[in-house]
Design a protein around this motif. Structure first.
Motif, PDB file in Angstrom:
ATOM      1  N   ASP A   1     -17.325  12.746 -12.862  1.00  0.00           N
ATOM      2  CA  ASP A   1     -16.258  13.090 -13.804  1.00  0.00           C
ATOM      3  C   ASP A   1     -14.881  12.601 -13.361  1.00  0.00           C
ATOM      4  N   CYS A   2     -14.631  12.589 -12.047  1.00  0.00           N
ATOM      5  CA  CYS A   2     -13.282  12.324 -11.524  1.00  0.00           C
ATOM      6  C   CYS A   2     -13.105  10.935 -10.921  1.00  0.00           C
ATOM      7  N   THR A   3     -14.142  10.103 -10.991  1.00  0.00           N
ATOM      8  CA  THR A   3     -14.057   8.740 -10.471  1.00  0.00           C
ATOM      9  C   THR A   3     -14.625   7.770 -11.499  1.00  0.00           C
ATOM     10  N   SER A   4     -14.426   6.487 -11.250  1.00  0.00           N
ATOM     11  CA  SER A   4     -14.922   5.468 -12.162  1.00  0.00           C
ATOM     12  C   SER A   4     -15.470   4.278 -11.377  1.00  0.00           C
ATOM     13  N   THR A   5     -16.461   3.637 -11.952  1.00  0.00           N
ATOM     14  CA  THR A   5     -16.979   2.393 -11.371  1.00  0.00           C
ATOM     15  C   THR A   5     -16.300   1.181 -12.006  1.00  0.00           C
ATOM     16  N   ILE A   6     -15.434   1.427 -12.984  1.00  0.00           N
ATOM     17  CA  ILE A   6     -14.766   0.338 -13.693  1.00  0.00           C
ATOM     18  C   ILE A   6     -13.329   0.250 -13.181  1.00  0.00           C
ATOM     19  N   TYR A   7     -13.082  -0.766 -12.371  1.00  0.00           N
ATOM     20  CA  TYR A   7     -11.753  -0.967 -11.796  1.00  0.00           C
ATOM     21  C   TYR A   7     -11.521  -2.445 -11.538  1.00  0.00           C
ATOM     22  N   ASP A   8     -10.248  -2.792 -11.402  1.00  0.00           N
ATOM     23  CA  ASP A   8      -9.856  -4.174 -11.142  1.00  0.00           C
ATOM     24  C   ASP A   8      -9.133  -4.256  -9.810  1.00  0.00           C
ATOM     25  N   GLY A   9      -9.453  -5.260  -9.035  1.00  0.00           N
ATOM     26  CA  GLY A   9      -8.745  -5.557  -7.801  1.00  0.00           C
ATOM     27  C   GLY A   9      -8.841  -4.498  -6.735  1.00  0.00           C
ATOM     28  N   MET A  10      -8.462  -4.878  -5.525  1.00  0.00           N
ATOM     29  CA  MET A  10      -8.464  -3.955  -4.386  1.00  0.00           C
ATOM     30  C   MET A  10      -7.232  -4.202  -3.535  1.00  0.00           C
ATOM     31  N   ILE A  11      -6.727  -3.121  -2.985  1.00  0.00           N
ATOM     32  CA  ILE A  11      -5.592  -3.178  -2.068  1.00  0.00           C
ATOM     33  C   ILE A  11      -6.028  -2.480  -0.791  1.00  0.00           C
ATOM     34  N   ALA A  12      -5.929  -3.159   0.330  1.00  0.00           N
ATOM     35  CA  ALA A  12      -6.176  -2.522   1.621  1.00  0.00           C
ATOM     36  C   ALA A  12      -4.818  -2.069   2.137  1.00  0.00           C
ATOM     37  N   MET A  13      -4.576  -0.778   2.111  1.00  0.00           N
ATOM     38  CA  MET A  13      -3.269  -0.257   2.484  1.00  0.00           C
ATOM     39  C   MET A  13      -3.311   0.341   3.882  1.00  0.00           C
ATOM     40  N   MET A  14      -2.536  -0.249   4.766  1.00  0.00           N
ATOM     41  CA  MET A  14      -2.512   0.194   6.157  1.00  0.00           C
ATOM     42  C   MET A  14      -1.221   0.941   6.494  1.00  0.00           C
ATOM     43  N   GLU A  15      -0.099   0.540   5.935  1.00  0.00           N
ATOM     44  CA  GLU A  15       1.200   1.159   6.203  1.00  0.00           C
ATOM     45  C   GLU A  15       1.827   1.588   4.882  1.00  0.00           C
ATOM     46  N   PRO A  16       1.378   2.702   4.328  1.00  0.00           N
ATOM     47  CA  PRO A  16       1.811   3.107   2.983  1.00  0.00           C
ATOM     48  C   PRO A  16       3.322   3.232   2.812  1.00  0.00           C
ATOM     49  N   GLU A  17       4.010   3.768   3.783  1.00  0.00           N
ATOM     50  CA  GLU A  17       5.452   3.989   3.663  1.00  0.00           C
ATOM     51  C   GLU A  17       6.259   2.689   3.669  1.00  0.00           C
ATOM     52  N   GLU A  18       5.698   1.631   4.237  1.00  0.00           N
ATOM     53  CA  GLU A  18       6.421   0.371   4.377  1.00  0.00           C
ATOM     54  C   GLU A  18       6.011  -0.699   3.363  1.00  0.00           C
ATOM     55  N   SER A  19       5.022  -0.422   2.566  1.00  0.00           N
ATOM     56  CA  SER A  19       4.448  -1.432   1.681  1.00  0.00           C
ATOM     57  C   SER A  19       5.106  -1.437   0.301  1.00  0.00           C
ATOM     58  N   TRP A  20       5.640  -2.601  -0.106  1.00  0.00           N
ATOM     59  CA  TRP A  20       6.200  -2.688  -1.455  1.00  0.00           C
ATOM     60  C   TRP A  20       5.084  -2.629  -2.488  1.00  0.00           C
ATOM     61  N   VAL A  21       3.890  -3.125  -2.138  1.00  0.00           N
ATOM     62  CA  VAL A  21       2.751  -3.053  -3.049  1.00  0.00           C
ATOM     63  C   VAL A  21       2.357  -1.589  -3.268  1.00  0.00           C
ATOM     64  N   ALA A  22       2.353  -0.802  -2.209  1.00  0.00           N
ATOM     65  CA  ALA A  22       2.042   0.626  -2.337  1.00  0.00           C
ATOM     66  C   ALA A  22       3.078   1.325  -3.214  1.00  0.00           C
ATOM     67  N   ARG A  23       4.344   0.979  -3.057  1.00  0.00           N
ATOM     68  CA  ARG A  23       5.386   1.572  -3.924  1.00  0.00           C
ATOM     69  C   ARG A  23       5.153   1.175  -5.369  1.00  0.00           C
ATOM     70  N   TRP A  24       4.849  -0.086  -5.593  1.00  0.00           N
ATOM     71  CA  TRP A  24       4.610  -0.594  -6.953  1.00  0.00           C
ATOM     72  C   TRP A  24       3.434   0.136  -7.601  1.00  0.00           C
ATOM     73  N   GLN A  25       2.401   0.408  -6.828  1.00  0.00           N
ATOM     74  CA  GLN A  25       1.206   1.093  -7.323  1.00  0.00           C
ATOM     75  C   GLN A  25       1.352   2.623  -7.308  1.00  0.00           C
ATOM     76  N   ARG A  26       2.461   3.104  -6.805  1.00  0.00           N
ATOM     77  CA  ARG A  26       2.729   4.540  -6.669  1.00  0.00           C
ATOM     78  C   ARG A  26       1.701   5.225  -5.762  1.00  0.00           C
ATOM     79  N   ILE A  27       1.359   4.550  -4.683  1.00  0.00           N
ATOM     80  CA  ILE A  27       0.436   5.137  -3.709  1.00  0.00           C
ATOM     81  C   ILE A  27       1.059   5.161  -2.311  1.00  0.00           C
ATOM     82  N   ASN A  28       2.371   4.984  -2.233  1.00  0.00           N
ATOM     83  CA  ASN A  28       3.040   4.923  -0.936  1.00  0.00           C
ATOM     84  C   ASN A  28       3.088   6.271  -0.217  1.00  0.00           C
ATOM     85  N   LYS A  29       2.742   7.350  -0.884  1.00  0.00           N
ATOM     86  CA  LYS A  29       2.678   8.668  -0.241  1.00  0.00           C
ATOM     87  C   LYS A  29       1.227   9.092   0.003  1.00  0.00           C
TER      88      LYS A  29
END
Length: 115
Positions: free
Chosen positions: A49-77
């Motif tokens: 119910d809370c997950t999906s197998t339908i998704y696009d692309g992958m981001i390997a996030m190692m430094e969430p606080e420093e990543s502009w990609v993480a900020r853009w995706q709203r996953i920096n926290k």
């Protein structure tokens, strides 16, 4: 951390934060970012119910606080790990209600929004 031995076809993406894990990892550990509202640990039905197998692309996030990609995706926290760029689907209404009851705002993960 990225799922051990996980291949893309075996991964599911959390509909709240877009974290990618195997179904077994969601059942065993829940979502490290969203477990308080999703309550997936121990329930394959809730994982479906809370997950999906339908998704696009992958981001390997190692430094969430420093990543502009993480900020853009709203996953920096969020925790380090493997995330989907876009996830198709909506969580159950009780999950959306739980987020809003905590003062949060549910944002669908299937569209790219401007900051």
């Amino acid at each position: 951390m990225p799922p051990k031995g996980g291949r893309q076809a075996n991964l599911r993406a959390c509909l709240i934060c877009s974290l990618l894990q195997t179904p077994k990892e969601f059942v065993d550990y829940g979502c490290p970012n969203c477990e308080d509202v999703c309550d997936m640990r121990g329930s394959m039905e809730r994982v479906v119910d809370c997950t999906s197998t339908i998704y696009d692309g992958m981001i390997a996030m190692m430094e969430p606080e420093e990543s502009w990609v993480a900020r853009w995706q709203r996953i920096n926290k969020k925790r380090r790990g493997l995330y989907a760029v876009r996830v198709t689907g909506r969580p159950p209404q009780d999950v959306v209600d739980a987020i809003e009851a905590r003062g949060g705002l549910y944002r669908p993960r299937d569209a790219v929004e401007e900051l």
